[in-house]
Design a protein around this motif. Structure first.
Motif, short mmCIF file in Angstrom:
data_model
loop_
_atom_site.label_atom_id
_atom_site.label_comp_id
_atom_site.label_asym_id
_atom_site.label_seq_id
_atom_site.Cartn_x
_atom_site.Cartn_y
_atom_site.Cartn_z
N ARG A 56 0.84 -1.20 0.00
CA ARG A 56 0.00 0.00 0.00
C ARG A 56 0.87 1.25 0.00
N GLY A 91 -1.70 -2.75 -5.51
CA GLY A 91 -1.60 -1.54 -4.69
C GLY A 91 -0.53 -0.61 -5.22
N THR A 93 2.14 1.94 -5.85
CA THR A 93 2.79 2.81 -4.87
C THR A 93 3.93 3.60 -5.48
#
Length: 214
Positions: A56, A91, A93
């Motif tokens: 994340r 996710g 990032t």
């Protein structure tokens, strides 16, 4: 068994290692180590592994991990350089980190962001972190990515590198069933020569390739 190398398409490949689950072959031309096609996961099983990832943008540990590529690449970019994060995963990032630094970003992932339109644009830099070890056809796919770069553009790759056969046999990296291609330093040297790019190896798991002409 004689297999075709998925990086250089050479046929001088030799058995390199076997563990409880898979065989590994090494190309004598580009020194890529790879899993034979019949031992790769099916797409549904492959995605099931990726679905378990919990990366994340708000995870400082994950950001520190990605900084191994981000920092040396960011230092070589011009203000406002536009990038593509290829294989962004569930996710994204790294793209967020570059956007925070003023770099517009596109993302692509064959499972989570399969928008082929972004593969028809040009970019000042392209990143692929912990991606190339998953590719079934790295030669074809990396050549296609390099073709999206503007002159002087950068291709930033992050993957752990093969060293000795003894270290390979003990290597945790081969335990991931989605890892099917393992690059050595010689593999990146072959790739840079094949693509007509200049190669930098700023860290043990980072390769930066720059398109000439910028």
């Amino acid at each position: 068994m004689m297999l075709t190398c998925p990086l250089c398409a050479g046929t001088d490949t030799r058995h390199f290692h076997r563990d409880r689950w898979r065989d590994y072959y090494r190309c004598e031309c580009c020194r890529l180590v790879f899993v034979p096609p019949h031992q790769r996961l099916a797409p549904a099983a492959e995605k099931a592994v990726y679905d378990q990832h919990e990366n994340r943008p708000d995870d400082p540990g994950y950001r520190r991990f990605l900084a191994r590529l981000y920092t040396p690449l960011r230092a070589r970019l011009t203000p406002g350089a536009r990038g593509l994060d290829f294989g962004a995963g569930p996710g994204p990032t790294l793209s967020v980190m570059f956007e925070e630094a003023g770099h517009p970003m596109a993302i692509y992932d064959s499972f989570y962001a399969p928008d082929d339109r972004v593969l028809a644009s040009e970019y000042d830099f392209i990143t692929a972190t912990e991606v190339v070890e998953h590719l079934f056809a790295p030669g074809r796919e990396l050549e296609a990515l390099a073709g999206l770069l503007r002159p002087g553009g950068w291709l930033g790759l992050m993957t752990k590198r093969v060293s000795t056969p003894e270290a390979f046999a003990r290597w945790h990296y081969i335990l991931d069933p989605t890892h099917v291609c393992f690059f050595s330093e010689a593999s990146f040297e072959w790739l840079a020569d094949h693509l007509g790019m200049d190669l930098l190896l700023p860290a043990p798991d980072v390769a930066l390739l720059q398109r000439r002409g910028g």
